[in-house]
Design a protein around this motif. Sequence first.
Motif, PDB file in Angstrom:
ATOM      1  N   VAL A  44       4.184  -2.871   7.757  1.00  0.00           N
ATOM      2  CA  VAL A  44       5.384  -2.668   8.566  1.00  0.00           C
ATOM      3  C   VAL A  44       6.235  -1.569   7.946  1.00  0.00           C
ATOM      4  CG1 VAL A  44       7.461  -3.805   9.478  1.00  0.00           C
ATOM      5  CG2 VAL A  44       5.362  -5.132   9.150  1.00  0.00           C
ATOM      6  N   LYS A  45       6.672  -0.619   8.774  1.00  0.00           N
ATOM      7  CA  LYS A  45       7.634   0.388   8.319  1.00  0.00           C
ATOM      8  C   LYS A  45       9.012  -0.257   8.296  1.00  0.00           C
ATOM      9  CE  LYS A  45       5.075   3.904   7.574  1.00  0.00           C
ATOM     10  NZ  LYS A  45       4.791   4.202   6.196  1.00  0.00           N
ATOM     11  N   LEU A  46       9.727  -0.092   7.192  1.00  0.00           N
ATOM     12  CA  LEU A  46      11.058  -0.680   7.039  1.00  0.00           C
ATOM     13  C   LEU A  46      12.133   0.333   7.418  1.00  0.00           C
ATOM     14  CD1 LEU A  46      10.386  -2.552   3.681  1.00  0.00           C
ATOM     15  CD2 LEU A  46      10.467  -3.521   5.985  1.00  0.00           C
ATOM     16  N   PRO A  47      13.316  -0.123   7.826  1.00  0.00           N
ATOM     17  CA  PRO A  47      14.379   0.782   8.281  1.00  0.00           C
ATOM     18  C   PRO A  47      14.785   1.831   7.234  1.00  0.00           C
ATOM     19  CG  PRO A  47      14.926  -1.482   8.845  1.00  0.00           C
ATOM     20  CD  PRO A  47      13.694  -1.527   7.988  1.00  0.00           C
ATOM     21  N   ASP A  48      14.647   1.525   5.950  1.00  0.00           N
ATOM     22  CA  ASP A  48      15.053   2.463   4.901  1.00  0.00           C
ATOM     23  C   ASP A  48      13.960   3.477   4.542  1.00  0.00           C
ATOM     24  OD1 ASP A  48      13.216   0.961   3.497  1.00  0.00           O
ATOM     25  OD2 ASP A  48      14.636   0.220   1.996  1.00  0.00           O
ATOM     26  N   GLY A  49      12.864   3.493   5.321  1.00  0.00           N
ATOM     27  CA  GLY A  49      11.778   4.440   5.056  1.00  0.00           C
ATOM     28  C   GLY A  49      10.677   3.867   4.188  1.00  0.00           C
ATOM     29  N   ASN A  61      -3.064 -21.542   6.084  1.00  0.00           N
ATOM     30  CA  ASN A  61      -2.505 -21.525   4.742  1.00  0.00           C
ATOM     31  C   ASN A  61      -0.993 -21.435   4.892  1.00  0.00           C
ATOM     32  OD1 ASN A  61      -1.326 -20.143   2.397  1.00  0.00           O
ATOM     33  ND2 ASN A  61      -3.413 -20.099   1.630  1.00  0.00           N
ATOM     34  N   GLN A  62      -0.262 -22.185   4.105  1.00  0.00           N
ATOM     35  CA  GLN A  62       1.186 -22.237   4.229  1.00  0.00           C
ATOM     36  C   GLN A  62       1.865 -21.180   3.356  1.00  0.00           C
ATOM     37  OE1 GLN A  62      -0.841 -24.853   4.044  1.00  0.00           O
ATOM     38  NE2 GLN A  62      -0.181 -26.428   5.439  1.00  0.00           N
ATOM     39  N   SER A  63       1.430 -19.925   3.505  1.00  0.00           N
ATOM     40  CA  SER A  63       1.986 -18.854   2.684  1.00  0.00           C
ATOM     41  C   SER A  63       2.037 -17.549   3.462  1.00  0.00           C
ATOM     42  CB  SER A  63       1.119 -18.662   1.434  1.00  0.00           C
ATOM     43  OG  SER A  63       1.588 -17.591   0.655  1.00  0.00           O
ATOM     44  N   VAL A  64       3.144 -16.838   3.313  1.00  0.00           N
ATOM     45  CA  VAL A  64       3.291 -15.455   3.770  1.00  0.00           C
ATOM     46  C   VAL A  64       4.030 -14.734   2.654  1.00  0.00           C
ATOM     47  CG1 VAL A  64       4.383 -13.880   5.417  1.00  0.00           C
ATOM     48  CG2 VAL A  64       3.354 -16.007   6.227  1.00  0.00           C
ATOM     49  N   VAL A  65       3.389 -13.716   2.089  1.00  0.00           N
ATOM     50  CA  VAL A  65       3.998 -12.958   1.003  1.00  0.00           C
ATOM     51  C   VAL A  65       4.237 -11.532   1.485  1.00  0.00           C
ATOM     52  CG1 VAL A  65       3.744 -12.121  -1.364  1.00  0.00           C
ATOM     53  CG2 VAL A  65       2.871 -14.380  -0.744  1.00  0.00           C
ATOM     54  N   ASN A  66       5.480 -11.064   1.312  1.00  0.00           N
ATOM     55  CA  ASN A  66       5.846  -9.690   1.625  1.00  0.00           C
ATOM     56  C   ASN A  66       5.985  -8.906   0.335  1.00  0.00           C
ATOM     57  OD1 ASN A  66       5.994 -10.200   4.364  1.00  0.00           O
ATOM     58  ND2 ASN A  66       8.199 -10.548   4.354  1.00  0.00           N
ATOM     59  N   ALA A  67       5.349  -7.749   0.289  1.00  0.00           N
ATOM     60  CA  ALA A  67       5.507  -6.807  -0.824  1.00  0.00           C
ATOM     61  C   ALA A  67       6.176  -5.571  -0.241  1.00  0.00           C
ATOM     62  CB  ALA A  67       4.154  -6.473  -1.439  1.00  0.00           C
ATOM     63  N   ASP A  68       7.431  -5.313  -0.645  1.00  0.00           N
ATOM     64  CA  ASP A  68       8.207  -4.205  -0.095  1.00  0.00           C
ATOM     65  C   ASP A  68       8.213  -3.026  -1.066  1.00  0.00           C
ATOM     66  OD1 ASP A  68       8.707  -5.857   2.025  1.00  0.00           O
ATOM     67  OD2 ASP A  68      10.850  -6.112   1.601  1.00  0.00           O
ATOM     68  N   PHE A  69       7.854  -1.856  -0.531  1.00  0.00           N
ATOM     69  CA  PHE A  69       7.769  -0.624  -1.310  1.00  0.00           C
ATOM     70  C   PHE A  69       8.833   0.345  -0.814  1.00  0.00           C
ATOM     71  CE2 PHE A  69       3.764  -2.736  -1.506  1.00  0.00           C
ATOM     72  CZ  PHE A  69       3.290  -2.505  -2.790  1.00  0.00           C
ATOM     73  N   ASP A  70       9.408   1.134  -1.734  1.00  0.00           N
ATOM     74  CA  ASP A  70      10.407   2.120  -1.339  1.00  0.00           C
ATOM     75  C   ASP A  70       9.732   3.316  -0.665  1.00  0.00           C
ATOM     76  OD1 ASP A  70       9.395   3.787  -3.396  1.00  0.00           O
ATOM     77  OD2 ASP A  70      10.980   3.211  -4.793  1.00  0.00           O
ATOM     78  N   ALA A  71      10.536   4.291  -0.252  1.00  0.00           N
ATOM     79  CA  ALA A  71      10.011   5.446   0.477  1.00  0.00           C
ATOM     80  C   ALA A  71       9.043   6.275  -0.375  1.00  0.00           C
ATOM     81  CB  ALA A  71      11.167   6.310   0.969  1.00  0.00           C
ATOM     82  N   LYS A  72       9.123   6.143  -1.702  1.00  0.00           N
ATOM     83  CA  LYS A  72       8.207   6.860  -2.600  1.00  0.00           C
ATOM     84  C   LYS A  72       6.934   6.059  -2.881  1.00  0.00           C
ATOM     85  CE  LYS A  72      11.879   9.446  -4.808  1.00  0.00           C
ATOM     86  NZ  LYS A  72      12.576   9.747  -6.060  1.00  0.00           N
ATOM     87  N   GLY A  73       6.818   4.869  -2.288  1.00  0.00           N
ATOM     88  CA  GLY A  73       5.611   4.069  -2.450  1.00  0.00           C
ATOM     89  C   GLY A  73       5.575   3.227  -3.709  1.00  0.00           C
ATOM     90  N   ARG A  74       6.733   2.892  -4.265  1.00  0.00           N
ATOM     91  CA  ARG A  74       6.818   2.043  -5.456  1.00  0.00           C
ATOM     92  C   ARG A  74       7.351   0.671  -5.081  1.00  0.00           C
ATOM     93  NH1 ARG A  74       3.615   3.677  -9.327  1.00  0.00           N
ATOM     94  NH2 ARG A  74       3.629   5.932  -9.428  1.00  0.00           N
ATOM     95  N   LEU A  75       6.745  -0.371  -5.658  1.00  0.00           N
ATOM     96  CA  LEU A  75       7.114  -1.748  -5.338  1.00  0.00           C
ATOM     97  C   LEU A  75       8.544  -2.051  -5.758  1.00  0.00           C
ATOM     98  CD1 LEU A  75       6.146  -4.526  -4.282  1.00  0.00           C
ATOM     99  CD2 LEU A  75       5.518  -5.063  -6.640  1.00  0.00           C
ATOM    100  N   ARG A  76       9.319  -2.575  -4.796  1.00  0.00           N
ATOM    101  CA  ARG A  76      10.690  -3.016  -5.063  1.00  0.00           C
ATOM    102  C   ARG A  76      10.745  -4.508  -5.304  1.00  0.00           C
ATOM    103  NH1 ARG A  76      13.153  -0.165  -0.096  1.00  0.00           N
ATOM    104  NH2 ARG A  76      12.423  -2.112   0.755  1.00  0.00           N
TER     105      ARG A  76
END
Length: 164
Positions: A44-49, A61-76
Amino acid sequence: MSRRSLPAIALVLLLAACASPLSLKPGTSIDEARSTLGRPTAEVKLPDGGTRLQFSGQPHNQSVVNADFDAKGRLRIVEEMLTDESFSRVRSGKDRKEDVLRDFGPPAETFFYRLSNESAFMYRYFTHGGFKAAMFIYFDPDGVVKRTETGMDPWAIGGGDRDR
Protein backbone atom coordinates in the motif's frame (compact mmCIF):
# COMPACT_ATOMS: atom_id res chain seq x y z
CA MET A 1 25.22 -36.15 1.81
CA SER A 2 25.91 -37.71 5.17
CA ARG A 3 23.31 -38.48 7.82
CA ARG A 4 25.14 -36.10 10.16
CA SER A 5 24.38 -33.13 7.93
CA LEU A 6 20.62 -33.77 7.86
CA PRO A 7 19.94 -32.24 11.32
CA ALA A 8 21.95 -29.14 10.37
CA ILE A 9 20.03 -28.73 7.11
CA ALA A 10 16.72 -29.21 8.95
CA LEU A 11 17.70 -26.51 11.47
CA VAL A 12 18.58 -24.04 8.71
CA LEU A 13 15.26 -24.68 6.96
CA LEU A 14 13.35 -24.30 10.23
CA LEU A 15 15.02 -20.99 11.05
CA ALA A 16 14.39 -19.67 7.54
CA ALA A 17 10.70 -20.55 7.89
CA CYS A 18 10.54 -18.53 11.12
CA ALA A 19 11.23 -15.19 9.40
CA SER A 20 8.60 -12.78 10.66
CA PRO A 21 7.85 -9.15 9.89
CA LEU A 22 8.02 -8.55 13.65
CA SER A 23 11.71 -9.49 13.56
CA LEU A 24 12.63 -6.59 11.24
CA LYS A 25 14.76 -3.82 12.73
CA PRO A 26 14.19 -0.08 12.14
CA GLY A 27 16.20 1.11 9.14
CA THR A 28 15.90 -2.19 7.25
CA SER A 29 15.54 -1.53 3.52
CA ILE A 30 12.31 -2.48 1.79
CA ASP A 31 14.29 -4.67 -0.63
CA GLU A 32 15.90 -6.56 2.27
CA ALA A 33 12.46 -7.02 3.88
CA ARG A 34 11.02 -8.42 0.66
CA SER A 35 14.02 -10.74 0.27
CA THR A 36 13.74 -11.99 3.85
CA LEU A 37 9.97 -12.27 4.16
CA GLY A 38 8.82 -12.99 0.64
CA ARG A 39 5.80 -11.53 -1.04
CA PRO A 40 3.42 -9.52 1.21
CA THR A 41 -0.32 -10.06 0.96
CA ALA A 42 -0.68 -6.35 0.12
CA GLU A 43 1.53 -3.40 -0.73
CA VAL A 44 0.00 0.00 0.00
CA LYS A 45 1.24 3.49 -0.86
CA LEU A 46 0.99 5.71 2.22
CA PRO A 47 -0.06 9.39 2.15
CA ASP A 48 3.45 10.55 3.18
CA GLY A 49 5.06 8.84 0.16
CA GLY A 50 6.07 5.74 2.08
CA THR A 51 5.08 2.14 1.47
CA ARG A 52 3.34 -0.39 3.67
CA LEU A 53 4.06 -4.10 3.29
CA GLN A 54 1.13 -5.94 4.82
CA PHE A 55 1.36 -9.58 5.86
CA SER A 56 -2.08 -10.98 6.61
CA GLY A 57 -3.00 -14.41 7.82
CA GLN A 58 -6.75 -13.79 7.65
CA PRO A 59 -9.01 -15.68 7.53
CA HIS A 60 -7.32 -18.68 9.20
CA ASN A 61 -4.56 -16.95 11.16
CA GLN A 62 -5.33 -14.25 13.71
CA SER A 63 -2.52 -11.93 12.63
CA VAL A 64 -2.00 -8.94 10.35
CA VAL A 65 1.41 -7.27 10.50
CA ASN A 66 2.12 -3.93 8.82
CA ALA A 67 5.69 -2.92 8.02
CA ASP A 68 5.79 0.80 7.15
CA PHE A 69 8.71 2.21 5.16
CA ASP A 70 9.52 5.88 4.58
CA ALA A 71 9.78 7.46 1.12
CA LYS A 72 13.47 6.41 0.97
CA GLY A 73 12.52 2.76 1.53
CA ARG A 74 13.73 2.44 5.15
CA LEU A 75 11.64 0.70 7.82
CA ARG A 76 9.96 3.08 10.26
CA ILE A 77 7.68 0.79 12.23
CA VAL A 78 6.36 -2.76 12.37
CA GLU A 79 3.02 -3.31 14.07
CA GLU A 80 0.71 -6.25 14.78
CA MET A 81 -2.66 -4.80 13.86
CA LEU A 82 -5.14 -7.33 15.24
CA THR A 83 -5.08 -6.01 18.80
CA ASP A 84 -7.62 -4.24 20.98
CA GLU A 85 -5.34 -1.17 20.93
CA SER A 86 -5.21 -1.03 17.13
CA PHE A 87 -8.94 -1.57 16.79
CA SER A 88 -9.58 1.26 19.28
CA ARG A 89 -8.08 3.69 16.74
CA VAL A 90 -10.92 3.04 14.25
CA ARG A 91 -12.98 6.27 14.21
CA SER A 92 -16.75 6.01 13.85
CA GLY A 93 -18.15 8.67 11.55
CA LYS A 94 -14.73 9.43 10.04
CA ASP A 95 -12.93 6.33 8.81
CA ARG A 96 -14.03 4.66 5.60
CA LYS A 97 -13.78 1.10 4.27
CA GLU A 98 -10.62 2.11 2.41
CA ASP A 99 -9.00 3.23 5.70
CA VAL A 100 -9.92 -0.03 7.41
CA LEU A 101 -8.60 -2.11 4.50
CA ARG A 102 -5.36 -0.06 4.47
CA ASP A 103 -4.81 -0.65 8.18
CA PHE A 104 -6.15 -4.19 8.68
CA GLY A 105 -6.20 -5.78 5.22
CA PRO A 106 -8.99 -7.96 3.87
CA PRO A 107 -11.36 -9.26 6.54
CA ALA A 108 -11.94 -12.91 7.39
CA GLU A 109 -15.56 -12.46 6.38
CA THR A 110 -17.89 -9.72 5.08
CA PHE A 111 -21.56 -9.39 5.98
CA PHE A 112 -24.50 -7.38 4.61
CA TYR A 113 -27.54 -6.65 6.75
CA ARG A 114 -30.46 -5.78 4.49
CA LEU A 115 -32.87 -4.58 7.17
CA SER A 116 -30.44 -2.04 8.64
CA ASN A 117 -28.72 -1.33 5.30
CA GLU A 118 -25.29 -1.93 6.86
CA SER A 119 -22.29 -3.98 5.93
CA ALA A 120 -19.61 -5.32 8.27
CA PHE A 121 -16.09 -6.66 8.16
CA MET A 122 -15.12 -9.40 10.62
CA TYR A 123 -11.50 -9.80 11.75
CA ARG A 124 -10.54 -12.86 13.78
CA TYR A 125 -7.99 -12.22 16.52
CA PHE A 126 -6.81 -13.16 19.99
CA THR A 127 -7.79 -10.74 22.73
CA HIS A 128 -6.41 -10.63 26.27
CA GLY A 129 -5.52 -14.06 27.63
CA GLY A 130 -5.65 -15.76 24.24
CA PHE A 131 -9.45 -15.59 23.98
CA LYS A 132 -10.60 -16.23 20.38
CA ALA A 133 -12.43 -13.06 19.47
CA ALA A 134 -13.80 -11.28 16.44
CA MET A 135 -13.90 -7.57 15.74
CA PHE A 136 -16.88 -6.46 13.70
CA ILE A 137 -16.57 -3.08 11.95
CA TYR A 138 -19.93 -1.82 10.65
CA PHE A 139 -20.33 0.58 7.71
CA ASP A 140 -23.17 2.74 6.46
CA PRO A 141 -24.21 2.58 2.77
CA ASP A 142 -21.58 5.23 1.91
CA GLY A 143 -18.78 3.11 3.41
CA VAL A 144 -18.28 5.20 6.56
CA VAL A 145 -17.64 3.37 9.84
CA LYS A 146 -20.75 3.40 12.05
CA ARG A 147 -19.45 1.39 15.02
CA THR A 148 -17.24 -1.46 16.14
CA GLU A 149 -18.13 -4.47 18.29
CA THR A 150 -16.03 -7.22 19.79
CA GLY A 151 -17.51 -10.66 20.28
CA MET A 152 -16.72 -14.34 20.26
CA ASP A 153 -15.10 -15.66 17.12
CA PRO A 154 -18.05 -17.41 15.44
CA TRP A 155 -15.65 -19.73 13.62
CA ALA A 156 -14.41 -21.07 16.96
CA ILE A 157 -17.83 -21.79 18.47
CA GLY A 158 -18.67 -25.48 18.68
CA GLY A 159 -15.26 -26.99 19.19
CA GLY A 160 -12.89 -25.42 16.74
CA ASP A 161 -12.24 -23.38 13.66
CA ARG A 162 -14.39 -24.17 10.70
CA ASP A 163 -12.70 -25.28 7.54
CA ARG A 164 -13.14 -22.91 4.61
